[in-house]
Every structure is written in C-alpha cells, then in structure tokens.
Design a protein around this motif. Structure first.
Motif, PDB file in Angstrom:
ATOM      1  N   ASP A 196     -44.375  -5.060   3.963  1.00 29.81           N
ATOM      2  CA  ASP A 196     -43.707  -6.071   3.142  1.00 29.81           C
ATOM      3  C   ASP A 196     -42.194  -5.914   3.213  1.00 29.81           C
ATOM      4  O   ASP A 196     -41.461  -6.896   3.250  1.00 29.81           O
ATOM      5  N   TYR A 219     -32.679  -7.795  -1.666  1.00 31.78           N
ATOM      6  CA  TYR A 219     -32.020  -9.023  -2.106  1.00 31.78           C
ATOM      7  C   TYR A 219     -30.535  -8.820  -2.387  1.00 31.78           C
ATOM      8  O   TYR A 219     -29.794  -9.797  -2.540  1.00 31.78           O
ATOM      9  N   THR A 268     -37.931   0.309  -1.737  1.00 31.65           N
ATOM     10  CA  THR A 268     -38.029  -0.699  -2.794  1.00 31.65           C
ATOM     11  C   THR A 268     -37.818  -2.083  -2.205  1.00 31.65           C
ATOM     12  O   THR A 268     -36.734  -2.382  -1.703  1.00 31.65           O
ATOM     13  N   SER A 269     -38.857  -2.918  -2.250  1.00 28.82           N
ATOM     14  CA  SER A 269     -38.749  -4.251  -1.636  1.00 28.82           C
ATOM     15  C   SER A 269     -37.661  -5.097  -2.289  1.00 28.82           C
ATOM     16  O   SER A 269     -36.948  -5.831  -1.621  1.00 28.82           O
ATOM     17  N   SER A 270     -37.502  -4.983  -3.599  1.00 28.87           N
ATOM     18  CA  SER A 270     -36.552  -5.851  -4.301  1.00 28.87           C
ATOM     19  C   SER A 270     -35.113  -5.519  -3.940  1.00 28.87           C
ATOM     20  O   SER A 270     -34.216  -6.348  -4.104  1.00 28.87           O
TER      21      SER A 270
END
Lengths: 71, 152
Positions: free
Chosen positions: B117, B41, B36-38
């Motif tokens: 990504d 953060y 999961t890219s998010s």
C-alpha cells in the motif's frame, strides 16, 4: 574522444596576424573564446563552416590551418 | 583556462539539483522507513518547497554569474555538447521509467514486507518518476561538464 586527428596551427597563425587574441578571432568567426581555445588544444573539431571562417579571418587557405592525420 | 558562462551555469545547476533533491529524497526515504502510509501525503508540500527553493537559488546564481561574465552566445560546440549529453539523460530517464512501470505492475508479487500500500500509492509512484527525471538531469549536467573539460 578528447584528442582528435585534425591538427591545426591556429596559435602560430594568430601570432603572425599581428598577435590576434583568441577573443578577437572568436568574435570574427562567430564562436566563443572557449571554443577557439578548445580547437587550438585539439579538444574539439570545428564544423566545416567554422573551419573556413577561421581560415578566412587568418587570411590563409584551409589546409594551411588544418591537417588531417589518419591512424 | 577559465570557465565559460555555460560551464558555470551547468555546474551550478548540477549542484543545486543534486543538493536540493537529495534533501527531498531523504524525506521520501524517511517516510518509507517509518512504514506509515499517511505520511506520504506530506511529501507534495516538501516537493513544492524544494522546487521553489530551486527556482530562487538558480535565478540568483545565474544573475550573479551573468554579471561577472562576458556576454556570450551559444555556439556550435555548446549545442553539440548539449546534444551528446542529452542522449545519456534520455537513457537514464527511460531506464527509470521502465523500472517504475515494472515496480508499479509487479512489485506486489514480491511484497514480503507488506508495504504494497505504501509503495504502490500514486504519490510514491510519482516519486519514482521524479527520481528518474532528477537522475537524468544530473547525468546530463555531469556529461556536459565532462565534455567541456575533456573535449568532444
């Protein structure tokens, strides 16, 4: 690496100097007690200045303290 | 032979650094595994927590060992051991940075899993650099302990 070719008899000379302790010698030479221990165990070769200081504190000449054994 | 203040300090720093950053990079791995890219953060906040914990633990530990140790100043042997160990730290750091640069520039060409990504974002690149710093520090500490115990 752990053993160097410079031998010394600091332990014997300390005994002759009124049983000087490693801490006393270290304090007068300006190094830590662990450094004196490492030198006596031949795990560390001191710098020329420290070698001269050790000889001066023990009241003997440099070559009475340290000897070099080439390969 | 008992340990000097320097040896106790280095041993403690090694354990704290390796331990806390192992926890941090476990979190990083979990993020990568999630895909999961998010999720990346959240990592900066974990890092800040780890750094704060590291500072607190190191300060407390060093105060405790200072109270229980005889006063010592750094001598020529301490400086020599530190200098020799720093060489190894430098090599590890350079290797890590070169690897990170190579990854940042070329990994996309081999991205079969489609995670470009996730892996190429600035936070992940920063994590690779942080990993290099941490590994360099750990190697430096370990080499210092080796020289203190085995001789130099």
């Amino acid at each position: 690496m752990a053993r160097c070719h410079i031998r010394n008899n600091i332990r014997e000379l300390r005994a002759l100097a009124d049983n000087m302790t490693q801490q006393d010698l270290a304090d007068q030479v300006g190094v830590t007690r662990q450094t004196i221990f490492a030198i006596e165990k031949e795990k560390y070769s001191p710098s020329l200045e420290v070698a001269f200081r050790i000889a001066t504190v023990l009241g003997v000449s440099l070559d009475e303290v340290f000897t070099f054994e080439p390969n | 032979m008992d340990w000097s203040f320097q040896e106790k300090s280095i041993c403690g720093s090694l354990v704290v650094t390796a331990g806390l950053f192992s926890y941090y990079f476990l979190k990083v791995f979990e993020v990568l595994a999630s895909g999961t890219s998010s999720a990346v953060y959240g990592l900066p906040f974990v890092l800040i927590g780890v750094i704060i914990a590291m500072v607190v633990v190191e300060v407390v530990y060093h105060v405790l060992i200072a109270l229980r140790s005889e006063p010592e100043t750094e001598d020529e042997r301490d400086r020599l051991i530190e200098a020799r160990a720093t060489r190894y730290s430098y090599f590890v750091l350079v290797a890590g940075c070169v690897t990170t640069v190579g990854h940042a520039m070329f990994a996309g060409f081999f991205d079969a899993a489609g995670q470009a990504d996730l892996l190429h974002g600035p936070i992940m690149i920063a994590n690779f650099i942080i990993l290099s710093f941490v590994l360099a520090e750990v190697v430096g500490f370990a080499m210092q302990l080796y020289y203190y115990r085995r001789g130099i």
